[in-house]
Design an enzyme around this catalytic site. Structure first.
Site, PDB file in Angstrom:
ATOM      1  N   ASP A 202     -23.712   1.168  -8.727  1.00 29.31           N
ATOM      2  CA  ASP A 202     -23.448   1.402 -10.149  1.00 29.31           C
ATOM      3  C   ASP A 202     -22.125   2.159 -10.210  1.00 29.31           C
ATOM      4  O   ASP A 202     -22.065   3.361  -9.935  1.00 29.31           O
ATOM      5  CB  ASP A 202     -24.595   2.223 -10.745  1.00 29.31           C
ATOM      6  CG  ASP A 202     -24.342   2.616 -12.192  1.00 29.31           C
ATOM      7  OD1 ASP A 202     -23.234   2.355 -12.705  1.00 29.31           O
ATOM      8  OD2 ASP A 202     -25.260   3.201 -12.810  1.00 29.31           O
ATOM      9  N   ARG A 238     -18.124  -0.127 -25.981  1.00 27.69           N
ATOM     10  CA  ARG A 238     -19.383   0.236 -25.320  1.00 27.69           C
ATOM     11  C   ARG A 238     -20.074  -1.041 -24.877  1.00 27.69           C
ATOM     12  O   ARG A 238     -20.234  -1.975 -25.658  1.00 27.69           O
ATOM     13  CB  ARG A 238     -20.278   1.018 -26.279  1.00 27.69           C
ATOM     14  CG  ARG A 238     -19.616   2.266 -26.794  1.00 27.69           C
ATOM     15  CD  ARG A 238     -20.606   3.201 -27.426  1.00 27.69           C
ATOM     16  NE  ARG A 238     -21.211   4.034 -26.432  1.00 27.69           N
ATOM     17  CZ  ARG A 238     -20.651   5.170 -25.984  1.00 27.69           C
ATOM     18  NH1 ARG A 238     -19.488   5.586 -26.441  1.00 27.69           N
ATOM     19  NH2 ARG A 238     -21.258   5.883 -25.068  1.00 27.69           N
TER      20      ARG A 238
END
Ligand code: DSN
Length: 423
Positions: A202, A238
């Site tokens: 990640d 986002r």
């Protein structure tokens, strides 16, 4: 955009007043939260476009609703640019943000109850890496490796291997929200291969640094899955991005939709396409290098002024100050002292923090946003001084006012892209 602004002024003055206040706050203050940035004006424009009106369940060429001739073009552009930017075989650009992105990645290759080996949360891991309060922590069985304070915050791979051999994870996960050091992806991959686990990184915090070539790309080390949000160091809207090898493409795609989500937010997908296009330009490499250089300078400026930094410094865009050890102030009080002079940071737990998360021992800082404003070495030195001054002199009203004025002047010299008029 101006048209949108005008209709908002008249149509909802209360929301407009709060929006105008937020614009003022962003342009008059220094943003040092390492996961925040100022996106491109083109991205702001496309987020407020008619694309928000459209449902596009499915993938380009295979949708469940009509009228997709333009949305297919947009999503294909985003996927192709993401693959090129990160040298990936496959990209899914639909995750709505970081948490669903990681959930979709887990469910693509694991069953409930399977074991994931991940970084201990207080050592820098993320909520979705198995915090007991997150749904993921309840669905999967997380085992944890830690960083070694006695080794300058390094990860002890003998220990990681021993835990992996004992817990036999199906997935070895690395990545972080508050770890200031480079990760050795090849070492994680060797351990995962030994126990027959898949590998996932990640890189949400590092997306822009990896894209800009100043941080290692886990795909180059043979990782199976890489996830990143698009709004942090990448400077986009986002959203989330999942990259994987082609053998996992079908599982990832069906895990995102229909497994977890419904219609993608096509305005954000268009913003991601623009962002990846910008990050493919040579100028972005320069931006990524300056983010990292600025972080190194800010960290050394702070250390020279008595700040105890977790791991002793930084190799990336972020750093964590142990404010209790440095100045006898907890992270919450330090965050509030900095807010009062217009410097935004966030309170942060440190490895094995004896204090609770709302009153932790430190604060976390990073340089993506101030670098977007064009700040460089001189400003990093000013900021290091201002941060320490704001914390140490927090009880002195005259000092707080005077420092606040200096921060506003600094901000006026470095307008936020697309917000200059509101400064
Ligand atoms: N909220 C993000 C961060 O600040 O790191 C992670 O989700």
């Amino acid at each position: 955009m101006d048209g949108n602004r005008l209709s908002l002024t008249a149509g909802d003055p209360q929301v407009y007043a709060a929006l105008a206040g937020e614009e003022r706050r962003q342009s008059r203050g220094i943003e040092l939260i390492p996961s925040e940035n100022y996106t491109w004006p083109e991205v702001l424009a496309v987020l407020g476009s008619v694309l928000t009106n459209k449902y596009s369940e499915g993938y380009p060429g295979r949708r469940y609703y009509g009228g997709q001739e333009y949305t297919d073009v947009i999503e294909e552009l985003a996927r192709e640019r993401a693959r090129r930017l990160f040298r990936a075989e496959h990209a899914n650009v639909q995750p709505l943000s970081g948490s669903p992105m990681n959930q979709a990645a887990y469910f693509a290759c694991l069953k409930p109850g399977d074991t994931i080996l991940a970084m201990e949360l207080s050592h820098g891991g993320h909520l979705t890496h198995g915090a007991p309060v997150s749904h993921m922590g309840k669905v999967f069985n997380f085992t944890r490796y830690r960083t070694r304070t006695d080794l300058g915050g390094a990860i002890d791979f003998d220990e990681v291997r021993a835990i992996a051999l004992k817990s036999r994870p199906k997935l070895v996960l690395c990545g972080h929200s508050s770890y200031p050091r480079e990760l050795d992806y090849a070492a994680f991959k060797r351990i995962a291969d030994e126990v027959g686990a898949l590998t996932m990184a990640d890189i949400s915090h590092l997306g822009g640094l990896v894209a800009g070539g100043v941080s290692a790309n886990p795909l180059d080390a043979g990782f199976d899955i890489v996830t990143t949000t698009t709004h942090k160091s990448l400077r986009g809207p986002r959203g989330g991005l999942i990259l994987c090898r082609s053998g996992l493409a079908r599982a990832i795609d069906s895990s995102v939709f229909p497994g977890l989500q419904g219609g993608p937010h096509m305005n954000a997908v268009a913003g991601a396409a623009i962002t990846f296009g910008k990050a493919l330009q040579p100028e972005f490499k320069d931006y990524a290098r300056r983010v990292k250089d600025n972080a190194g300078l800010l960290a050394s400026g702070l250390a020279a002024r008595g700040a105890a930094l977790v791991t002793g410094g930084t190799d990336n865009h972020l750093m964590v100050i142990n404010t209790v050890a440095s100045y006898g102030v907890d992270g919450d009080e330090a965050e509030r002292a900095l807010d009062r002079v217009g410097i935004t940071t966030n309170k942060q737990v440190i490895p094995d923090d004896p204090r609770p998360p709302l009153r932790p021992s430190g604060i976390r800082l990073g340089t993506p946003a101030c670098t977007t404003r064009g700040m460089g070495p001189a400003e990093m030195d000013l900021l290091a001084g201002a941060i320490v001054e704001a914390i140490v002199n927090r009880g002195n009203e005259a000092s707080v006012r005077e420092l606040g004025a200096r921060i506003r002047e600094l901000c006026a010299r470095h307008p936020v892209p697309g917000l200059a008029a509101a400064a």
